[in-house]
Motif scaffolding. Structure first.
Motif, PDB file in Angstrom:
ATOM      1  N   UNK A   1      49.032  43.094  50.192  1.00 39.31           N
ATOM      2  CA  UNK A   1      47.583  43.296  50.267  1.00 39.31           C
ATOM      3  C   UNK A   1      47.130  44.415  49.336  1.00 39.31           C
ATOM      4  N   UNK A   2      47.928  45.483  49.239  1.00 38.04           N
ATOM      5  CA  UNK A   2      47.560  46.634  48.414  1.00 38.04           C
ATOM      6  C   UNK A   2      48.052  46.518  46.979  1.00 38.04           C
ATOM      7  N   UNK A   3      48.666  45.372  46.612  1.00 40.78           N
ATOM      8  CA  UNK A   3      49.223  45.189  45.267  1.00 40.78           C
ATOM      9  C   UNK A   3      50.225  46.306  44.936  1.00 40.78           C
ATOM     10  N   UNK A   4      51.011  46.671  45.916  1.00 42.26           N
ATOM     11  CA  UNK A   4      52.005  47.731  45.749  1.00 42.26           C
ATOM     12  C   UNK A   4      53.279  47.101  45.177  1.00 42.26           C
TER      13      UNK A   4
ATOM     14  N   UNK B   1      43.001  53.985  42.664  1.00 39.78           N
ATOM     15  CA  UNK B   1      41.890  53.592  43.540  1.00 39.78           C
ATOM     16  C   UNK B   1      42.276  53.617  45.012  1.00 39.78           C
ATOM     17  N   UNK B   2      43.529  53.909  45.324  1.00 40.59           N
ATOM     18  CA  UNK B   2      43.957  53.917  46.727  1.00 40.59           C
ATOM     19  C   UNK B   2      43.233  54.984  47.527  1.00 40.59           C
ATOM     20  N   UNK B   3      42.771  56.047  46.860  1.00 39.30           N
ATOM     21  CA  UNK B   3      42.062  57.100  47.576  1.00 39.30           C
ATOM     22  C   UNK B   3      40.603  56.788  47.843  1.00 39.30           C
ATOM     23  N   UNK B   4      40.087  55.677  47.358  1.00 38.14           N
ATOM     24  CA  UNK B   4      38.715  55.280  47.625  1.00 38.14           C
ATOM     25  C   UNK B   4      37.741  55.651  46.529  1.00 38.14           C
ATOM     26  N   UNK B   5      38.204  56.230  45.412  1.00 32.82           N
ATOM     27  CA  UNK B   5      37.344  56.613  44.306  1.00 32.82           C
ATOM     28  C   UNK B   5      37.660  55.773  43.083  1.00 32.82           C
TER      29      UNK B   5
END
Length: 330
Positions: free
Chosen positions: A282-285, A51-55
């Motif tokens: 924040x990004x759950x990385x 979902x990091x790409x926005x889709x």
């Protein structure tokens, strides 16, 4: 080589080996707890990564990605695979930035080291003269003023001081950039000064207390009886002994700065490891979080080991001795 010296060297080597094994065990414990906490954290890493790409990815793609990343396996197998890759130099791939974790950490390490070293130099330039001046003028107005300032410095939150400095020198005077994002000298001044002021208040009190303690020792009285000047007593006798306890504190400060500059880096937009850790959380990385925690712990232990060695070298009284030999000679 006498038997006593041989036993002393063997004891030193044994203690060093025990210390190394203890640090390895602590690093393993930190790695296990970090991996466990990220494993128990809410959210699916595969879905977050896709979902990091926005889709919005499909369920089939998420399941396939989980298999590719090994996230469908039990916890201990995942941890064993991660630890095995870690020992081979593979710290994983960042979910959000799609780059190797170790490469990203090394890229952000230089700005953090630059900020740490600069703030420590500024702190020493402030605290050592101020602490000595307060001790030499004990009970006078200079001592009282310095103690009041250090009390305010200890009580003042670093983020509040950083915002004040940013408001004055960035917004009002336009001397430094406000947006941040670079690691040049102009952007370095305010975050380094913020960290230095917070530490200088504590170190000034420590220097003052250490110098006063040394002045109360008998060797100072003996030096005065022999006719030595006060300047020579201060520079040749008092300061070398007073600075020894600060070496340990300095090592702790280096370790804490490497992992504790998060708030200051975020306020000033400094591109260091602290800002990287906030973005990773924040990004759950999770791979980036795990690598950051492990690298900070490793730095902290290395710095403490170096400090212990330096402290022992500078203070011969802490060197190893043979208790049996001491007992026989008494």
């Amino acid at each position: 080589m006498s038997q006593g010296n041989l036993q002393t060297k063997l004891g030193t080597a044994r203690n060093m080996m025990i210390g190394i094994l203890q640090r390895i065990f602590v690093l393993w414990g930190i790695s296990f707890l970090t991996f466990l906490l990220t494993y128990l954290a809410p959210g699916d890493p595969a879905e977050i990564m896709l979902s990091a790409g926005g889709q919005m990815p499909s369920a089939q793609l998420i399941a396939q990605t989980r298999i590719e990343l090994g996230l469908d396996q039990p916890f201990f197998i995942q941890y064993g695979n991660w630890l095995g890759n870690l020992l081979q130099g593979d710290w994983g791939i960042s979910y959000s930035q799609k780059v190797p974790v170790l490469q990203k950490l090394i890229a952000c390490m230089e700005p953090t080291l630059k900020l740490t070293i600069t703030s420590l130099i500024l702190m020493l330039l402030i605290s050592i003269p101020a602490g000595i001046a307060a001790a030499l003028h004990h009970g006078k107005w200079i001592d009282i003023m310095i103690r009041v300032l250090t009390f305010l410095g200890v009580s003042m939150p670093s983020f509040w001081l950083g915002l004040i400095l940013l408001r004055v020198f960035g917004v009002v005077l336009h001397w430094v950039p406000v947006s941040g994002g670079s690691d040049d000298m102009r952007s370095l001044i305010l975050p380094a000064l913020t960290l230095a002021c917070a530490m200088a208040a504590k170190y000034t009190r420590q220097v003052r207390a250490a110098v006063l303690h040394e002045y109360s020792q008998d060797y100072v009285l003996g030096a005065r009886v022999r006719g030595l000047s006060e300047r020579r007593i201060l520079c040749r006798h008092v300061l070398p002994n007073a600075m020894l306890p600060l070496i340990t504190l300095l090592g702790l400060s280096v370790g804490s700065l490497l992992g504790g500059t998060v708030v200051v880096e975020v306020i000033f937009g400094w591109p260091g490891m602290g800002s990287l850790a906030v973005r990773a959380i924040t990004a759950h990385d999770y791979p980036l979080i795990q690598g950051y925690v492990l690298l900070v712990a490793l730095f902290y232990m290395v710095v403490n080991q170096v400090v212990d060695v330096c402290y022992t070298r500078l203070n011969p009284r802490l060197k190893e001795y043979d208790p049996d030999a001491v007992y026989k000679n008494t």
